[in-house]
Design a protein around this motif. Structure first.
Motif, PDB file in Angstrom:
ATOM      1  N   VAL A   1       9.680  15.383  -6.927  1.00 41.23           N
ATOM      2  CA  VAL A   1       9.006  15.407  -5.755  1.00 41.23           C
ATOM      3  C   VAL A   1       9.776  15.213  -4.536  1.00 41.23           C
ATOM      4  N   SER A   2      10.003  16.303  -3.752  1.00 40.66           N
ATOM      5  CA  SER A   2      10.994  16.199  -2.675  1.00 40.66           C
ATOM      6  C   SER A   2      10.377  15.116  -1.557  1.00 40.66           C
ATOM      7  N   ALA A   3      11.434  14.644  -0.829  1.00 38.21           N
ATOM      8  CA  ALA A   3      11.092  13.489   0.243  1.00 38.21           C
ATOM      9  C   ALA A   3      10.192  14.097   1.351  1.00 38.21           C
ATOM     10  N   GLU A   4      10.204  15.461   1.667  1.00 34.37           N
ATOM     11  CA  GLU A   4       9.064  16.072   2.383  1.00 34.37           C
ATOM     12  C   GLU A   4       7.781  15.888   2.021  1.00 34.37           C
ATOM     13  N   GLU A   5       7.315  16.239   0.750  1.00 36.56           N
ATOM     14  CA  GLU A   5       6.209  16.009   0.002  1.00 36.56           C
ATOM     15  C   GLU A   5       5.775  14.645  -0.058  1.00 36.56           C
ATOM     16  N   LEU A   6       6.547  13.778  -0.390  1.00 34.50           N
ATOM     17  CA  LEU A   6       6.158  12.306  -0.222  1.00 34.50           C
ATOM     18  C   LEU A   6       5.843  12.072   1.051  1.00 34.50           C
ATOM     19  N   LEU A   7       6.548  12.349   2.162  1.00 39.52           N
ATOM     20  CA  LEU A   7       6.377  12.018   3.549  1.00 39.52           C
ATOM     21  C   LEU A   7       4.773  12.856   3.681  1.00 39.52           C
TER      22      LEU A   7
ATOM     23  N   ARG B   1       0.802  -1.265  -0.013  1.00 36.53           N
ATOM     24  CA  ARG B   1      -0.089  -0.270  -0.015  1.00 36.53           C
ATOM     25  C   ARG B   1       1.009   1.100   0.142  1.00 36.53           C
ATOM     26  N   LYS B   2       1.869   1.237   0.705  1.00 38.74           N
ATOM     27  CA  LYS B   2       2.817   2.425   0.917  1.00 38.74           C
ATOM     28  C   LYS B   2       3.621   2.710  -0.546  1.00 38.74           C
ATOM     29  N   GLN B   3       4.018   1.550  -1.145  1.00 42.65           N
ATOM     30  CA  GLN B   3       4.898   1.859  -2.371  1.00 42.65           C
ATOM     31  C   GLN B   3       3.734   2.376  -3.328  1.00 42.65           C
ATOM     32  N   PHE B   4       2.523   1.885  -3.395  1.00 41.06           N
ATOM     33  CA  PHE B   4       1.671   2.217  -4.171  1.00 41.06           C
ATOM     34  C   PHE B   4       1.348   3.789  -4.168  1.00 41.06           C
ATOM     35  N   ALA B   5       1.233   4.251  -2.922  1.00 39.13           N
ATOM     36  CA  ALA B   5       0.828   5.524  -2.625  1.00 39.13           C
ATOM     37  C   ALA B   5       2.201   6.409  -2.941  1.00 39.13           C
ATOM     38  N   VAL B   6       3.212   6.032  -2.729  1.00 36.02           N
ATOM     39  CA  VAL B   6       4.525   6.975  -3.125  1.00 36.02           C
ATOM     40  C   VAL B   6       4.471   6.872  -4.620  1.00 36.02           C
ATOM     41  N   LEU B   7       4.161   5.703  -5.424  1.00 35.91           N
ATOM     42  CA  LEU B   7       4.190   5.754  -6.979  1.00 35.91           C
ATOM     43  C   LEU B   7       3.165   6.863  -7.403  1.00 35.91           C
ATOM     44  N   GLU B   8       2.074   6.875  -6.737  1.00 40.13           N
ATOM     45  CA  GLU B   8       1.101   7.766  -7.509  1.00 40.13           C
ATOM     46  C   GLU B   8       1.314   9.071  -7.372  1.00 40.13           C
ATOM     47  N   VAL B   9       2.077   9.367  -6.254  1.00 45.50           N
ATOM     48  CA  VAL B   9       2.469  10.854  -5.981  1.00 45.50           C
ATOM     49  C   VAL B   9       3.492  11.131  -7.131  1.00 45.50           C
ATOM     50  N   LEU B  10       4.288  10.122  -7.246  1.00 45.69           N
ATOM     51  CA  LEU B  10       5.357  10.441  -8.340  1.00 45.69           C
ATOM     52  C   LEU B  10       4.998  10.622  -9.668  1.00 45.69           C
ATOM     53  N   VAL B  11       4.047   9.558 -10.203  1.00 43.94           N
ATOM     54  CA  VAL B  11       3.462   9.728 -11.232  1.00 43.94           C
ATOM     55  C   VAL B  11       2.608  10.742 -11.778  1.00 43.94           C
ATOM     56  N   ALA B  12       1.910  11.249 -10.678  1.00 45.54           N
ATOM     57  CA  ALA B  12       1.064  12.474 -10.935  1.00 45.54           C
ATOM     58  C   ALA B  12       2.206  13.703 -11.190  1.00 45.54           C
ATOM     59  N   ALA B  13       3.241  13.754 -10.798  1.00 48.84           N
ATOM     60  CA  ALA B  13       4.105  14.754 -11.026  1.00 48.84           C
ATOM     61  C   ALA B  13       4.785  15.097 -12.511  1.00 48.84           C
ATOM     62  N   GLU B  14       4.282  13.998 -13.056  1.00 43.40           N
ATOM     63  CA  GLU B  14       4.675  13.975 -14.595  1.00 43.40           C
ATOM     64  C   GLU B  14       6.041  14.138 -14.902  1.00 43.40           C
ATOM     65  N   GLY B  15       6.886  13.487 -14.157  1.00 43.15           N
ATOM     66  CA  GLY B  15       8.387  13.713 -14.444  1.00 43.15           C
ATOM     67  C   GLY B  15       8.818  14.721 -13.517  1.00 43.15           C
ATOM     68  N   GLY B  16       8.265  15.682 -12.921  1.00 44.13           N
ATOM     69  CA  GLY B  16       8.504  16.663 -12.117  1.00 44.13           C
ATOM     70  C   GLY B  16       9.287  16.060 -10.942  1.00 44.13           C
TER      71      GLY B  16
ATOM     72  N   ARG C   1       2.494  13.522   1.611  1.00 39.93           N
ATOM     73  CA  ARG C   1       1.421  12.972   0.748  1.00 39.93           C
ATOM     74  C   ARG C   1       0.855  11.585   1.107  1.00 39.93           C
ATOM     75  N   ALA C   2       2.115  10.842   1.345  1.00 41.41           N
ATOM     76  CA  ALA C   2       1.842   9.277   1.541  1.00 41.41           C
ATOM     77  C   ALA C   2       1.934   8.839   2.943  1.00 41.41           C
ATOM     78  N   TRP C   3       2.347   9.620   3.765  1.00 41.71           N
ATOM     79  CA  TRP C   3       2.392   9.156   5.067  1.00 41.71           C
ATOM     80  C   TRP C   3       1.189  10.311   5.937  1.00 41.71           C
ATOM     81  N   ASP C   4       1.718  10.773   7.227  1.00 44.43           N
ATOM     82  CA  ASP C   4       0.633  11.358   7.935  1.00 44.43           C
ATOM     83  C   ASP C   4       1.323  12.556   8.687  1.00 44.43           C
ATOM     84  N   GLU C   5       0.769  13.350   9.365  1.00 46.01           N
ATOM     85  CA  GLU C   5       1.624  14.333  10.183  1.00 46.01           C
ATOM     86  C   GLU C   5       2.264  13.525  11.290  1.00 46.01           C
TER      87      GLU C   5
END
Length: 234
Positions: A167-173, A150-165, A175-179
């Motif tokens: 994504v910082s580790a902070e943003e992945l944390l 589930r976590k790998q999929f969540a991370v991949l979703e964020v990266l793919v949505a960026a369309e090659g842009g 978007r795919a984790w919580d506060e």
């Protein structure tokens, strides 16, 4: 997403249940905390209990609408009267759920709201040989099915949505984790490394040293594409 709910056990149960669906959620038990979180974080959806201490769910909803962010709002309430629902929709709510509710129904409603929010984007994303279907939670690499956690999929979703842009580790944390995730954790690096191995060589996730990660969309990306965390090329 943001959950505004003053019943601790319900809020924690919902947050934990959403986590099992690869949905990261922050919880606020009162209106002031909710407004503070909205001020510093970017959420996809807000789930608001109308009757919370401090600023009410109605006030929070009005503030979200006034911000012009377009963030979908799902209202929670124990009241099942039509007038209560009507007033919630008039405030700008996109959906309404009466307590008690089944977690499965909440998840289905949230996914429906997210699809509406992202209606301009194709439901299935294809980039760099990857085919990511967020509704079916399926990933294919060059036609080959890839089983992800589930976590790998969540991370991949964020990266793919960026369309090659990038994504910082902070943003992945965020978007795919919580506060509650430790900002100094190496969970992102570990998850990305494991995700690369699941997707297989050549590496499709490139590390941009000191910046973050991105999907390698092709030769036009320039130097550094296809490198792992140690700088090796796939």
């Amino acid at each position: 997403m943001l959950i505004v709910e003053d019943e601790p056990y319900l809020a924690e149960a919902v947050r934990d249940g959403l986590r099992l669906e690869a949905i990261a959620a922050d919880v606020a038990g009162d209106g002031e905390t909710a407004m503070d979180l909205l001020g510093v974080n970017s959420y996809d959806i807000a789930v608001l209990d109308r009757d919370v201490p401090g600023r009410s769910g109605d006030e929070i909803a009005a503030s979200i609408v006034a911000s012009g962010s377009g963030m979908p709002i799902l209202m929670l309430t124990a009241a099942d009267r039509l007038d209560d629902k009507a007033s919630g929709f008039e405030l700008g709510a996109d959906d309404y759920l009466t307590k008690p509710f089944a977690l499965r129904e909440l998840v289905l409603r949230l996914r429906a709201l997210d699809r509406r929010r992202a209606h301009s984007r194709p439901p299935v994303r294809e980039v760099a040989g990857l085919r990511v279907d967020p509704f079916r939670r399926e990933v294919y690499r060059d036609g080959r099915y890839v089983a992800l956690t589930r976590k790998q999929f969540a991370v991949l979703e964020v990266l793919v949505a960026a369309e090659g842009g990038v994504v910082s580790a902070e943003e992945l944390l965020e978007r795919a984790w919580d506060e509650n995730a430790d900002p100094f954790t190496n969970a992102v690096r570990i998850t990305v490394s494991a995700l690369r191995k699941r997707l297989g060589a050549p590496w499709v996730i490139a590390t941009v040293p000191g910046v973050g990660y991105r999907i390698d969309t092709g030769p036009e990306d320039g130097g550094g594409a296809g490198r792992d965390d140690e700088g090796r090329r796939g």
